[in-house]
Enzyme design. Structure first.
Site, mmCIF file in Angstrom:
data_model
loop_
_atom_site.group_PDB
_atom_site.id
_atom_site.type_symbol
_atom_site.label_atom_id
_atom_site.label_comp_id
_atom_site.label_asym_id
_atom_site.label_seq_id
_atom_site.Cartn_x
_atom_site.Cartn_y
_atom_site.Cartn_z
ATOM 1 N N PRO A 10 35.608 49.335 43.344
ATOM 2 C CA PRO A 10 35.922 50.388 44.301
ATOM 3 C C PRO A 10 34.968 50.479 45.481
ATOM 4 C CG PRO A 10 35.096 51.313 42.238
ATOM 5 C CD PRO A 10 35.358 49.855 41.998
ATOM 6 N N ASN A 11 35.555 50.763 46.612
ATOM 7 C CA ASN A 11 34.861 51.007 47.887
ATOM 8 C C ASN A 11 34.287 49.751 48.529
ATOM 9 O OD1 ASN A 11 35.272 53.902 47.847
ATOM 10 N ND2 ASN A 11 33.820 53.932 46.152
ATOM 11 N N ARG A 18 30.810 50.750 55.622
ATOM 12 C CA ARG A 18 30.312 51.680 54.607
ATOM 13 C C ARG A 18 28.788 51.615 54.494
ATOM 14 N NH1 ARG A 18 30.380 50.322 48.153
ATOM 15 N NH2 ARG A 18 29.745 52.391 47.472
ATOM 16 N N TYR A 23 24.413 48.436 52.550
ATOM 17 C CA TYR A 23 25.296 47.320 52.194
ATOM 18 C C TYR A 23 25.469 46.266 53.290
ATOM 19 C CZ TYR A 23 26.374 50.415 48.296
ATOM 20 O OH TYR A 23 26.273 51.226 47.193
ATOM 21 N N ASN A 75 31.411 42.362 40.905
ATOM 22 C CA ASN A 75 30.659 43.519 41.376
ATOM 23 C C ASN A 75 31.553 44.721 41.079
ATOM 24 O OD1 ASN A 75 29.410 45.620 42.655
ATOM 25 N ND2 ASN A 75 29.068 44.532 44.584
ATOM 26 N N ALA A 78 30.944 51.291 41.621
ATOM 27 C CA ALA A 78 30.545 52.474 40.836
ATOM 28 C C ALA A 78 31.003 52.383 39.378
ATOM 29 C CB ALA A 78 31.103 53.731 41.490
ATOM 30 N N GLU A 99 27.265 39.431 36.714
ATOM 31 C CA GLU A 99 27.352 40.731 37.400
ATOM 32 C C GLU A 99 26.540 40.650 38.693
ATOM 33 O OE1 GLU A 99 25.896 43.873 34.905
ATOM 34 O OE2 GLU A 99 25.901 45.348 36.518
ATOM 35 N N HIS A 101 25.344 42.802 42.321
ATOM 36 C CA HIS A 101 25.266 43.999 43.162
ATOM 37 C C HIS A 101 24.606 43.631 44.472
ATOM 38 C CE1 HIS A 101 26.608 46.486 39.919
ATOM 39 N NE2 HIS A 101 25.773 45.830 39.135
ATOM 40 N N ARG A 108 17.345 52.479 43.361
ATOM 41 C CA ARG A 108 18.156 53.591 43.868
ATOM 42 C C ARG A 108 18.192 54.748 42.861
ATOM 43 N NH1 ARG A 108 23.598 51.322 46.085
ATOM 44 N NH2 ARG A 108 23.589 53.395 47.055
HETATM 45 C C1 DQA Z 1 27.025 48.379 44.143
HETATM 46 C C2 DQA Z 1 26.036 49.414 43.581
HETATM 47 C C3 DQA Z 1 26.783 50.575 42.936
HETATM 48 O O1 DQA Z 1 25.871 51.529 42.419
HETATM 49 C C4 DQA Z 1 27.672 51.268 43.961
HETATM 50 O O2 DQA Z 1 28.432 52.287 43.333
HETATM 51 C C5 DQA Z 1 28.557 50.311 44.683
HETATM 52 C C6 DQA Z 1 28.009 49.027 45.114
HETATM 53 C C7 DQA Z 1 26.288 47.268 44.930
HETATM 54 O O3 DQA Z 1 26.918 46.250 45.182
HETATM 55 O O4 DQA Z 1 25.114 47.420 45.284
HETATM 56 O O5 DQA Z 1 29.697 50.615 45.001
HETATM 57 O O6 DQA Z 1 27.719 47.783 43.092
#
Ligand code: DQA
Length: 147
Positions: A10-11, A18, A23, A75, A78, A99, A101, A108
């Protein structure tokens, strides 16, 4: 050719606009195109998938098993910190998982420090921005080669 699946949660479709201080300014389309290009250079067949829906991600993981995907790079956004369903899907199909990120989740907020996916992943790459996806691809190449 070995198949690799890149899943973004998501997102991450909002990348480029964003929270660019966290990011960066590259779009997901740009990152995915680079990923596919690098995969091809490594003789890997890459597919990409992004969804804002937990169930759609679970379904895509199940499909990966039917498609004989060898490594999933994910990735989960959230959902990393909330989703038992994605964790169980990955464990259920038994496909080697990396995984990723973009940000260093350990620098964070406290709630980002726990990952439900990490215990079922081969390993985790966090904090290198979009380079992390390529690092995961290089690791996948070695994992498939058994070295
Ligand atoms: C994320 C880190 C997560 O905590 C966050 O909710 C994201 C992006 C990252 O790529 O740093 O949406 O996965």
């Amino acid at each position: 050719m070995s198949k690799i699946l890149l899943i973004n949660g998501p997102n991450l479709n909002l990348l480029g606009t964003r929270e660019t201080d966290i990011y960066g300014s590259r779009t997901l389309a740009d990152i995915e195109a680079e990923f596919i290009e690098e995969a091809a250079a490594l003789q890997l067949q890459a597919e990409t998938f992004q969804s804002n829906n937990e169930g759609a991600i679970v379904d895509r993981i199940h499909q990966a098993a039917k498609d004989a995907v060898e490594v999933i790079i994910i990735n989960p956004g959230a959902y990393t910190h909330t989703s038992v369903a994605i964790r169980d899907a990955l464990a259920g199909v038994g496909i080697s998982t990396i995984e990723v990120h973009l940000s260093n989740i350990y620098q964070r907020e406290e709630f980002r420090h726990h990952s439900f996916v990490a215990p079922v992943a081969k390993g985790q790459i966090a904090g290198f921005g979009p380079l992390g996806y390529l690092m995961a691809l290089w690791a996948a190449r070695r994992m498939i080669a058994g070295s």
